[in-house]
Write a protein that holds these residues in place. Structure first.
Motif: not given
Length: 148
Positions: A24-26, A71-74, A127-128, A131
């Motif tokens: 998630d987020g990556e 899977k970043s949502g972007d 993810e960091s 973001k």
């Protein structure tokens, strides 16, 4: 996948590693090219402070490639998107970061220095980094030289 890994005996070797998968987020990026700089030469000589004896890590922090898993949502990072990766991820909390000097972050992380980098076929982007704005979309009209 094939990677050029710094191993615990201080030698860089080609090794087979499992392909990364995005959480998630990556993102996962297929590396098209990665530069070599003075930092990489220090690593190869065993002289970099982030590579003390016993370190096992894939260097490489000047990368471009193509997103294979998002899977970043972007939606900017849809699979097939060409991206450039800025290597240093600032913490956002230390005094330099709070004053707008993220380049002087006291607690930075970096691709290929504090976690596995781009001397590999595929690289996981945490993810960091997403973001923090470390993933830059390359315009579609620019050719990365990768097979289609």
């Amino acid at each position: 996948m094939l990677a050029y890994e710094y191993q615990s005996d201080g030698v860089l070797r080609f090794v087979e590693k499992p392909e990364p998968t995005a959480g998630d987020g990556e993102l996962v990026v297929r590396i098209a090219a990665n530069g070599i700089c003075g930092t990489d030469l220090k690593i190869a000589r065993g002289e970099h402070r982030f590579f003390p004896p016993g370190t096992v890590r894939v260097p490489g922090h000047e990368a471009i490639g193509v997103v294979t898993e998002n899977k970043s949502g972007d939606d900017r990072y849809a699979p097939g998107s060409a991206v450039a990766i800025a290597p240093n991820i600032s913490c956002g909390h230390c005094r330099p970061c709070q004053r707008g000097f993220q380049n002087l972050c006291a607690n930075y992380e970096a691709f290929g220095l504090t976690f596995d980098g781009a001397f590999s076929e595929l690289m996981l982007v945490p993810e960091s980094a997403i973001k923090n704005g470390n993933v830059l979309v390359i315009p579609e009209h620019l050719d990365l030289g990768m097979p289609h």
